[in-house]
Design a protein around this motif. Structure first.
Motif, PDB file in Angstrom:
ATOM      1  N   LEU A  18      75.760  36.061 -31.683  1.00  0.00           N
ATOM      2  CA  LEU A  18      77.028  35.379 -31.948  1.00  0.00           C
ATOM      3  C   LEU A  18      77.285  35.254 -33.446  1.00  0.00           C
ATOM      4  O   LEU A  18      78.427  35.323 -33.899  1.00  0.00           O
ATOM      5  CB  LEU A  18      77.016  33.990 -31.306  1.00  0.00           C
ATOM      6  N   GLN A  19      76.217  35.075 -34.221  1.00  0.00           N
ATOM      7  CA  GLN A  19      76.339  34.912 -35.664  1.00  0.00           C
ATOM      8  C   GLN A  19      76.894  36.162 -36.337  1.00  0.00           C
ATOM      9  O   GLN A  19      77.494  36.082 -37.411  1.00  0.00           O
ATOM     10  CB  GLN A  19      74.959  34.554 -36.247  1.00  0.00           C
ATOM     11  N   GLN A  20      76.728  37.309 -35.703  1.00  0.00           N
ATOM     12  CA  GLN A  20      77.189  38.561 -36.301  1.00  0.00           C
ATOM     13  C   GLN A  20      78.709  38.621 -36.396  1.00  0.00           C
ATOM     14  O   GLN A  20      79.250  39.240 -37.321  1.00  0.00           O
ATOM     15  CB  GLN A  20      76.657  39.745 -35.493  1.00  0.00           C
ATOM     16  N   HIS A  21      79.395  38.012 -35.448  1.00  0.00           N
ATOM     17  CA  HIS A  21      80.859  38.085 -35.415  1.00  0.00           C
ATOM     18  C   HIS A  21      81.528  36.722 -35.579  1.00  0.00           C
ATOM     19  O   HIS A  21      82.743  36.615 -35.510  1.00  0.00           O
ATOM     20  CB  HIS A  21      81.322  38.724 -34.102  1.00  0.00           C
ATOM     21  N   ASN A  22      80.730  35.698 -35.768  1.00  0.00           N
ATOM     22  CA  ASN A  22      81.238  34.351 -35.955  1.00  0.00           C
ATOM     23  C   ASN A  22      80.404  33.665 -37.032  1.00  0.00           C
ATOM     24  O   ASN A  22      79.497  34.263 -37.594  1.00  0.00           O
ATOM     25  CB  ASN A  22      81.134  33.541 -34.655  1.00  0.00           C
ATOM     26  N   ASP A  23      80.735  32.429 -37.304  1.00  0.00           N
ATOM     27  CA  ASP A  23      79.872  31.588 -38.132  1.00  0.00           C
ATOM     28  C   ASP A  23      79.297  30.503 -37.239  1.00  0.00           C
ATOM     29  O   ASP A  23      80.042  29.687 -36.678  1.00  0.00           O
ATOM     30  CB  ASP A  23      80.639  30.959 -39.292  1.00  0.00           C
ATOM     31  N   VAL A  24      77.993  30.499 -37.078  1.00  0.00           N
ATOM     32  CA  VAL A  24      77.307  29.498 -36.265  1.00  0.00           C
ATOM     33  C   VAL A  24      76.614  28.520 -37.210  1.00  0.00           C
ATOM     34  O   VAL A  24      75.731  28.912 -37.977  1.00  0.00           O
ATOM     35  CB  VAL A  24      76.278  30.148 -35.323  1.00  0.00           C
ATOM     36  N   LEU A  25      77.039  27.280 -37.172  1.00  0.00           N
ATOM     37  CA  LEU A  25      76.431  26.238 -37.990  1.00  0.00           C
ATOM     38  C   LEU A  25      75.605  25.340 -37.075  1.00  0.00           C
ATOM     39  O   LEU A  25      76.145  24.653 -36.212  1.00  0.00           O
ATOM     40  CB  LEU A  25      77.505  25.416 -38.704  1.00  0.00           C
ATOM     41  N   ALA A  26      74.294  25.379 -37.228  1.00  0.00           N
ATOM     42  CA  ALA A  26      73.386  24.595 -36.395  1.00  0.00           C
ATOM     43  C   ALA A  26      73.054  23.286 -37.092  1.00  0.00           C
ATOM     44  O   ALA A  26      72.608  23.270 -38.239  1.00  0.00           O
ATOM     45  CB  ALA A  26      72.102  25.385 -36.125  1.00  0.00           C
ATOM     46  N   ILE A  27      73.277  22.182 -36.388  1.00  0.00           N
ATOM     47  CA  ILE A  27      72.966  20.853 -36.903  1.00  0.00           C
ATOM     48  C   ILE A  27      71.922  20.222 -35.985  1.00  0.00           C
ATOM     49  O   ILE A  27      72.156  20.079 -34.784  1.00  0.00           O
ATOM     50  CB  ILE A  27      74.220  19.970 -36.971  1.00  0.00           C
ATOM     51  N   MET A  28      70.776  19.860 -36.539  1.00  0.00           N
ATOM     52  CA  MET A  28      69.699  19.269 -35.750  1.00  0.00           C
ATOM     53  C   MET A  28      69.704  17.755 -35.927  1.00  0.00           C
ATOM     54  O   MET A  28      69.694  17.251 -37.050  1.00  0.00           O
ATOM     55  CB  MET A  28      68.339  19.834 -36.171  1.00  0.00           C
ATOM     56  N   VAL A  29      69.728  17.046 -34.806  1.00  0.00           N
ATOM     57  CA  VAL A  29      69.603  15.600 -34.812  1.00  0.00           C
ATOM     58  C   VAL A  29      68.180  15.262 -34.372  1.00  0.00           C
ATOM     59  O   VAL A  29      67.764  15.620 -33.265  1.00  0.00           O
ATOM     60  CB  VAL A  29      70.622  14.938 -33.861  1.00  0.00           C
ATOM     61  N   SER A  30      67.427  14.609 -35.234  1.00  0.00           N
ATOM     62  CA  SER A  30      66.014  14.364 -34.937  1.00  0.00           C
ATOM     63  C   SER A  30      65.656  12.905 -35.199  1.00  0.00           C
ATOM     64  O   SER A  30      66.366  12.186 -35.904  1.00  0.00           O
ATOM     65  CB  SER A  30      65.118  15.273 -35.783  1.00  0.00           C
ATOM     66  N   ASP A  31      64.551  12.512 -34.618  1.00  0.00           N
ATOM     67  CA  ASP A  31      64.027  11.167 -34.800  1.00  0.00           C
ATOM     68  C   ASP A  31      62.606  11.271 -35.357  1.00  0.00           C
ATOM     69  O   ASP A  31      61.863  12.192 -34.973  1.00  0.00           O
ATOM     70  CB  ASP A  31      64.007  10.424 -33.460  1.00  0.00           C
ATOM     71  N   PRO A  32      62.201  10.378 -36.261  1.00  0.00           N
ATOM     72  CA  PRO A  32      60.860  10.472 -36.846  1.00  0.00           C
ATOM     73  C   PRO A  32      59.740  10.505 -35.814  1.00  0.00           C
ATOM     74  O   PRO A  32      58.725  11.183 -36.001  1.00  0.00           O
ATOM     75  CB  PRO A  32      60.767   9.208 -37.715  1.00  0.00           C
ATOM     76  N   LEU A  33      59.910   9.808 -34.702  1.00  0.00           N
ATOM     77  CA  LEU A  33      58.869   9.743 -33.685  1.00  0.00           C
ATOM     78  C   LEU A  33      58.699  11.073 -32.947  1.00  0.00           C
ATOM     79  O   LEU A  33      57.680  11.290 -32.292  1.00  0.00           O
ATOM     80  CB  LEU A  33      59.189   8.636 -32.676  1.00  0.00           C
ATOM     81  N   GLU A  34      59.691  11.957 -33.075  1.00  0.00           N
ATOM     82  CA  GLU A  34      59.595  13.270 -32.438  1.00  0.00           C
ATOM     83  C   GLU A  34      58.847  14.276 -33.307  1.00  0.00           C
ATOM     84  O   GLU A  34      58.541  15.378 -32.854  1.00  0.00           O
ATOM     85  CB  GLU A  34      60.989  13.803 -32.121  1.00  0.00           C
ATOM     86  N   ARG A  35      58.570  13.897 -34.548  1.00  0.00           N
ATOM     87  CA  ARG A  35      57.848  14.788 -35.458  1.00  0.00           C
ATOM     88  C   ARG A  35      56.373  14.441 -35.551  1.00  0.00           C
ATOM     89  O   ARG A  35      55.530  15.315 -35.718  1.00  0.00           O
ATOM     90  CB  ARG A  35      58.493  14.748 -36.848  1.00  0.00           C
ATOM     91  N   SER A  36      56.048  13.173 -35.454  1.00  0.00           N
ATOM     92  CA  SER A  36      54.646  12.741 -35.496  1.00  0.00           C
ATOM     93  C   SER A  36      54.566  11.314 -34.973  1.00  0.00           C
ATOM     94  O   SER A  36      55.549  10.560 -35.029  1.00  0.00           O
ATOM     95  CB  SER A  36      54.078  12.824 -36.919  1.00  0.00           C
ATOM     96  N   LEU A  37      53.388  10.937 -34.497  1.00  0.00           N
ATOM     97  CA  LEU A  37      53.181   9.609 -33.946  1.00  0.00           C
ATOM     98  C   LEU A  37      52.367   8.760 -34.920  1.00  0.00           C
ATOM     99  O   LEU A  37      51.462   9.270 -35.581  1.00  0.00           O
ATOM    100  CB  LEU A  37      52.444   9.695 -32.605  1.00  0.00           C
ATOM    101  N   PRO A  38      52.659   7.482 -35.021  1.00  0.00           N
ATOM    102  CA  PRO A  38      51.884   6.610 -35.913  1.00  0.00           C
ATOM    103  C   PRO A  38      50.445   6.465 -35.435  1.00  0.00           C
ATOM    104  O   PRO A  38      50.172   6.453 -34.233  1.00  0.00           O
ATOM    105  CB  PRO A  38      52.641   5.273 -35.847  1.00  0.00           C
TER     106      PRO A  38
END
Length: 320
Positions: free
Chosen positions: A226-246
């Motif tokens: 899709l990126q070849q014929h369009n502009d795809v802008l990916a925005i990631m919504v993340s939470d700190p707890l999803e990256r590592s646990l205390p």
């Protein structure tokens, strides 16, 4: 150009848990402080209007240059030609409208936060401010909303009333989320991408706002196409707890689950193993999205749940 809209009054609602229609309308005012057009990659739809390949009497003057065989003599600049003694022509490009489709994730995994604001609220507000910005640029904006039970599609329109209607739908979908929600098979990332492909987009801008939790390598390959014929802008919504646990999580004897399976984090070994898995998975996902964005030299945008998502997005997208 969208006309200013009087915001409705907010109902009694915890804005950290659910998005509010009045808030989405008020975000129109903040759409002035950034642009989806000039500060991004040159040659990209996002960097400016899509320019037609046809030359001639268009809307925008492009350059003054020497006459070449085949140029339309009606474009001769006689003043410059007489002054220099050599024929010069004025070159124009035709400006076309863009279709912008905002794909916003409101599935069950988005109903989560360990800090201030639910990921679902963050995604909805970023979608709204993008919609207002597109409308202010005079382009058409449509929405593709992934709810936990179905996909909602709205065709791109250059209409403030249409945008308000789409924002109402977004709020309705957002407010159906709760801890008991389980996603239907019809709203998987595969189905989401299939619907986008069936829309047969070309020379459009696709803004995908999600936590990307179920985006597999095959889906990224489809987005690359899709990126070849369009502009795809990916925005990631993340939470700190999803990256590592205390580290002290084991002492709290947490039990985590996804509605079907549960994991008892009652030891440091289990916490370390789970944390390492989260870190590896999130790192791979970020690298993959960065490569997708690199195809058009677009920024990889990641937004958190700390409550500063609007300001952070404006800065990352090229706010002024």
């Amino acid at each position: 150009m969208a006309k200013p809209t009087h915001a409705p009054h907010s109902d009694v609602l915890d804005s950290r848990l659910y998005c509010d229609y009045a808030r989405l309308v008020r975000l129109q005012a903040q759409a002035e402080s950034f642009t989806l057009l000039p500060h991004l990659c040159a040659g990209s739809v996002l960097s400016g209007r899509h320019h037609s390949l046809f030359r001639g009497r268009g809307l925008n003057f492009e350059e003054l240059r020497h006459y070449q065989v085949g140029d339309d003599i009606r474009n001769l600049d006689w003043k410059v030609t007489m002054r220099t003694g050599k024929p010069h022509v004025r070159s124009y490009t035709e400006e076309k409208d863009r279709n912008v489709i905002i794909c916003v994730d409101q599935r069950s995994a988005m109903f989560f936060a360990s800090t201030e604001v639910m990921k679902s609220v963050v995604a909805a507000e970023i979608a709204a401010i993008c919609g207002w910005r597109v409308l202010k640029d005079g382009d058409r904006v449509g929405f593709l909303i992934a709810a936990h039970n179905r996909l909602y599609r709205h065709q791109p329109q250059r209409s403030q009333n249409a945008l308000l209607s789409q924002l109402k739908r977004l709020v309705q979908v957002n407010q159906t989320l709760d801890v008991t929600c389980v996603d239907h098979d019809e709203v998987s990332f595969s189905r989401w991408i299939e619907l986008i492909k069936r829309m047969k987009t070309k020379q459009s801008t696709l803004i995908l706002i999600s936590d990307w939790h179920d985006c597999a390598p095959r889906h990224l390959d489809q987005l690359k196409q899709l990126q070849q014929h369009n502009d795809v802008l990916a925005i990631m919504v993340s939470d700190p707890l999803e990256r590592s646990l205390p580290q002290d999580l084991a002492q709290a004897n947490w039990v985590v689950g996804d509605g079907q399976y549960q994991l008892n984090l009652d030891s440091h070994a289990k916490v370390d193993l789970a944390s390492a898995h989260l870190t590896e998975a999130s790192s791979i996902q970020r690298q993959s999205l960065s490569k997708l964005m690199a195809m058009k030299n677009l920024p990889h945008i990641e937004i958190g749940t700390q409550g500063d998502h609007i300001e952070h997005f404006q800065k990352r997208i090229g706010g002024r």
